[in-house]
Design an enzyme around this catalytic site. Sequence first.
Site, PDB file in Angstrom:
ATOM      1  N   VAL A   1       0.872  -1.169   0.000  1.00 42.24           N
ATOM      2  CA  VAL A   1       0.000   0.000   0.000  1.00 42.24           C
ATOM      3  C   VAL A   1       0.909   1.220   0.000  1.00 42.24           C
ATOM      4  O   VAL A   1       2.077   1.142   0.377  1.00 42.24           O
ATOM      5  CB  VAL A   1      -0.975   0.037   1.203  1.00 42.24           C
ATOM      6  CG1 VAL A   1      -2.004  -1.080   1.103  1.00 42.24           C
ATOM      7  CG2 VAL A   1      -0.233  -0.017   2.522  1.00 42.24           C
ATOM      8  N   SER A   2       0.376   2.343  -0.419  1.00 42.93           N
ATOM      9  CA  SER A   2       1.197   3.547  -0.579  1.00 42.93           C
ATOM     10  C   SER A   2       1.421   4.319   0.710  1.00 42.93           C
ATOM     11  O   SER A   2       2.471   4.933   0.881  1.00 42.93           O
ATOM     12  CB  SER A   2       0.552   4.482  -1.596  1.00 42.93           C
ATOM     13  OG  SER A   2       0.582   3.896  -2.859  1.00 42.93           O
ATOM     14  N   THR A   3       0.431   4.309   1.593  1.00 42.43           N
ATOM     15  CA  THR A   3       0.525   5.178   2.764  1.00 42.43           C
ATOM     16  C   THR A   3       0.278   4.407   4.065  1.00 42.43           C
ATOM     17  O   THR A   3      -0.380   3.360   4.070  1.00 42.43           O
ATOM     18  CB  THR A   3      -0.510   6.318   2.693  1.00 42.43           C
ATOM     19  OG1 THR A   3      -1.827   5.742   2.736  1.00 42.43           O
ATOM     20  CG2 THR A   3      -0.350   7.143   1.418  1.00 42.43           C
TER      21      THR A   3
ATOM     22  N   GLN B   1      -3.397   3.960   4.740  1.00 46.96           N
ATOM     23  CA  GLN B   1      -4.013   2.784   4.112  1.00 46.96           C
ATOM     24  C   GLN B   1      -3.700   1.518   4.910  1.00 46.96           C
ATOM     25  O   GLN B   1      -4.568   0.663   5.086  1.00 46.96           O
ATOM     26  CB  GLN B   1      -3.515   2.623   2.680  1.00 46.96           C
ATOM     27  CG  GLN B   1      -4.015   3.672   1.726  1.00 46.96           C
ATOM     28  CD  GLN B   1      -3.340   3.570   0.365  1.00 46.96           C
ATOM     29  OE1 GLN B   1      -2.158   3.254   0.261  1.00 46.96           O
ATOM     30  NE2 GLN B   1      -4.106   3.842  -0.689  1.00 46.96           N
TER      31      GLN B   1
ATOM     32  N   GLU C   1      -3.590   7.418  -6.135  1.00 43.91           N
ATOM     33  CA  GLU C   1      -2.230   6.908  -5.986  1.00 43.91           C
ATOM     34  C   GLU C   1      -1.374   7.303  -7.192  1.00 43.91           C
ATOM     35  O   GLU C   1      -0.211   7.660  -7.047  1.00 43.91           O
ATOM     36  CB  GLU C   1      -2.272   5.386  -5.843  1.00 43.91           C
ATOM     37  CG  GLU C   1      -0.968   4.805  -5.380  1.00 43.91           C
ATOM     38  CD  GLU C   1      -1.081   3.319  -5.065  1.00 43.91           C
ATOM     39  OE1 GLU C   1      -0.120   2.609  -5.330  1.00 43.91           O
ATOM     40  OE2 GLU C   1      -2.126   2.891  -4.540  1.00 43.91           O
TER      41      GLU C   1
END
Length: 177
Positions: free
Chosen positions: A26-28, A31, A129
């Site tokens: 996941v990017s963050t 998340q 994203e």
Amino acid sequence: MDELNRLLQSGQLTDGQEAVVLYARVSTKKQADAGNLDRQMERLRKSARENGFTIRAEFTDVAGGLNQKRRGLTNVLKLAEQGEYKKLIIEYPDRLARFGYEYIERHSRYCGVEIIAIAEKEPEDVNSELVRDLLAIVTTFSTRLYGARGGKKVRQGFRELIAGVEPDEKAEKEGHN
């Protein structure tokens, strides 16, 4: 004896079941905290079980798709290079890399690893994203062009770039754009 132990640990000698590695990203942190990473990994586990695979290892990262310093992805590639597994299960290709997925896929094939993406449709939040990744690209190039502390120069550079792409007001009024 060492080779036999390596094969046993890799899962390649398990009741005819193939050893696989699972990778989720996941990017963050937001998340990850919301459970997106856990749910993604559970979907990968379910897919592996349904296909009769033995899970050799699981790796995760909380980082953007452009980040080249992802510990999980580094471990995935390292195990592939060591011949520890034959299939890598991911949810979507962009979980491995936003850009350059084909290079990772080619390297994996060279190592004898097939990449399996289990989902056909990307999630709804993929656009946000992608915007973050685009901003990361612009920031990277602008700091290379103008230096990390060249904020004024960066803004001026963006104005120059935008001026070259914005429609000419006179042409717009005359209907030429």
